[in-house]
Enzyme design. Structure first.
Site, PDB file in Angstrom:
ATOM      1  N   LYS A 129      -4.109  37.162 -61.886  1.00 57.73           N
ATOM      2  CA  LYS A 129      -4.235  38.370 -62.706  1.00 57.73           C
ATOM      3  C   LYS A 129      -4.259  39.610 -61.804  1.00 57.73           C
ATOM      4  O   LYS A 129      -4.739  39.559 -60.674  1.00 57.73           O
ATOM      5  CB  LYS A 129      -5.543  38.345 -63.509  1.00 57.73           C
ATOM      6  N   SER A 204      -7.204  38.626 -71.808  1.00 54.30           N
ATOM      7  CA  SER A 204      -6.614  39.573 -70.876  1.00 54.30           C
ATOM      8  C   SER A 204      -5.687  38.931 -69.844  1.00 54.30           C
ATOM      9  O   SER A 204      -4.933  39.620 -69.159  1.00 54.30           O
ATOM     10  CB  SER A 204      -7.722  40.334 -70.144  1.00 54.30           C
ATOM     11  N   SER A 228     -10.239  35.003 -72.602  1.00 54.46           N
ATOM     12  CA  SER A 228      -9.140  35.580 -71.818  1.00 54.46           C
ATOM     13  C   SER A 228      -8.287  34.573 -71.070  1.00 54.46           C
ATOM     14  O   SER A 228      -7.227  34.933 -70.552  1.00 54.46           O
ATOM     15  CB  SER A 228      -9.686  36.615 -70.823  1.00 54.46           C
TER      16      SER A 228
END
Length: 529
Positions: A129, A204, A228
């Site tokens: 990420k 996310s 997420s």
């Protein structure tokens, strides 16, 4: 209080029902029936599990350079369609692959650090990420005020992957501040779903899930505080595991975590196409200092001796009902275990789930009346007024997304019930531990419907993240498993949840589900040679 919650839920249902008709009509007029499919996969290497690739590299059936080059070419092909990565290090990765090949060519003189035990993923590419630190990569988390922040250190979980021999290719897009389930922000734009570019990838860790599903990498590292990892894994049709808290290090990520987040809510974990990669990757991420916290992780699981439960509907305030195609897929999973192991799996109704949104919210603020944590994270420790930002948004002068602004407003509102729900969450935590024990697995919806259209969650699915978020509030390990595609050719999925510390149970059940339901389905066909 229940009457008030019921009334609010009814009003939300009316608004959603009315708006859904017009929003669906609008999307149909804009996009028609066009799915915008990805280019086909052209290299068989891209379809193999990470563990298989690692073994083939060691056996010299394929070179690390060939593997990395195949994935780099695939990422370059899908990027114009998906907008999935932010920073890349393709040339460095190719050089690292060449070095690995040279080391392996030496045969008997292989250094200890490259042994199969210490480097199980030697030469295998992966992604992270954008919110995770790696030198030279941006670490903005999609926040305008952090657009020039470049990492100089490496997140501990990323460091563990690199020590395992894996080669980092890129970091991937996230939602603003990592607190929404559509990966969209003002810095990097929106990431598209590989099965249908008009749909969201979740968040996310949306970019991390998307790049795995689209065969851009075999696996990626995600982090999960309210779904997420599991929501992007669900929407992209892959496996994703939210670990028991305090097993995989969360250091080196933005926003920084609080002690109570670390203890109950936040978990860094694996995202991959094949269930066989979950356990090896989890052990690598945990590192030698935490591996003992994974109870009997290497002991084989006898699935016939487990106790199974399932919940097909949450019945929580503010959330949507699970649609029929999801329920049918879940039922097929339940029936498989019932028939194979000659058992009856009871359907549970847990009354405390009605307050799931309030329980998660109270745990996020540790029972306090209100919070300013998210506000401070959006502007590098400077307070942001949500109402002011909302006004600026309407005047096209705000760089923040509407979900971020909405959260700014919500977290600042005093909630006198937070302490009560905080206590209730801890009671629920104790009750669910007793229910699951050391041999229980709960089958639970990941999300009530397949991946929504871009922008849809803001109005239509605002609180549906809670199908995953409540599991964070309870501190339980959970594995999202793909269950094939629905009638719109979008992924279906289910969560396997185990008792705290018993991650191996949900991982073992995930492998059984993969064998039964087929696992990941290619979003683009293999091109014949």
């Amino acid at each position: 209080m229940d009457k008030t919650l019921k009334f609010i839920s009814f009003i939300l249902w009316l608004i959603r029902s009315f708006l859904s008709i017009w929003i669906k009509l609008g999307f149909r007029l804009i996009f028609g029936n066009q799915k915008f499919k990805l280019p086909p996969i052209t290299n068989q290497i891209l379809l193999q599990p990470a563990t298989v690739i690692a073994k083939r590299i060691r056996q010299r059936q394929v070179t690390a350079y060939e593997v990395v080059r195949a994935y780099v070419e695939r990422i370059k092909t899908i990027q114009p369609y998906l907008n999935v990565y932010v920073d890349e290090r393709f040339e460095q990765a190719l050089n690292e692959a060449r070095q690995i090949d040279e080391i392996l060519e030496n045969g008997n003189s292989l250094p200890e650090q490259y042994s199969e035990e210490r480097a199980p993923f030697l030469g295998v590419p992966f992604a992270i990420k954008e919110s995770m630190q790696f030198p030279g990569f941006h670490n903005s988390t999609g926040i305008e005020a952090r657009k020039d922040i470049i990492s100089t250190e490496t997140a501990k979980s990323v460091e563990n992957m690199i020590k395992s021999g894996a080669i980092l290719l890129c970091n991937t897009n996230v939602s603003e501040g990592c607190m929404w389930f559509e990966s969209r922000n003002s810095l990097y734009g929106v990431t598209n779903n590989p099965y249908d570019l008009t749909r969201i990838v979740g968040g996310s860790s949306g970019g991390a899930g998307c790049i795995v599903s689209a065969a851009g990498v075999p696996f990626s590292v995600g982090a999960d505080i309210g779904g997420s990892i599991r929501l992007p894994s669900f929407m992209n049709g892959i496996f994703g595991h939210k670990t028991t808290p305090n097993i995989v290090p969360n250091d080196g990520q933005y926003p920084p975590h609080k002690d109570h987040h670390q203890k109950y809510l936040l978990a860094t974990g694996p995202m991959c196409r094949y269930a066989c990669d979950l356990q090896p990757m989890l052990k690598v991420l945990a590192g030698s200092e935490n591996i003992d916290k994974l109870i009997d992780i290497d002991t084989p699981v006898d699935l016939s001796k487990l106790r199974y439960f399932y919940i097909d509907e949450m019945d929580a305030y503010f959330v949507n009902k699970v649609d029929e195609e999801q329920k049918l897929a879940h039922r097929r999973v339940v029936e498989h275990f019932e028939h194979k192991y000659k058992i009856h799996i009871p359907r549970l109704r847990l009354n405390r789930l009605r307050y799931a949104v309030s329980l998660w919210s109270a745990m996020m603020v540790d029972g306090e009346l209100s919070s300013s944590d998210f506000s401070l994270s959006l502007c590098n420790n400077t307070y942001v007024n949500g109402y002011h930002e909302l006004l600026k948004k309407f005047l096209f002068r705000s760089t923040h997304t509407l979900p971020a602004i909405g959260l700014l407003i919500l977290e600042a509102l005093p909630n006198k019930y937070n302490r009560r729900f905080h206590r209730l969450a801890h009671k629920f935590f104790d009750e669910i531990q007793v229910l699951l024990g050391d041999d229980g697995v709960l089958l639970f919806p990941t999300f009530p419907q397949s991946a929504p259209f871009h922008g849809w969650p803001l109005i239509m699915n605002t609180f549906d993240y809670i199908y995953c978020g409540i599991i964070n509030a309870l501190g339980l390990p959970s594995t999202q498993c793909p269950l094939g595609l629905d009638s719109q050719y979008l992924p279906l999925g289910i969560q396997c949840i185990a008792g705290r510390g018993h991650d191996k149970l949900s991982l073992a059940v995930a492998q059984e589900i993969e064998q039964t339901m087929g696992g990941w389905v290619q979003p683009s066909r293999m091109k014949s040679c």
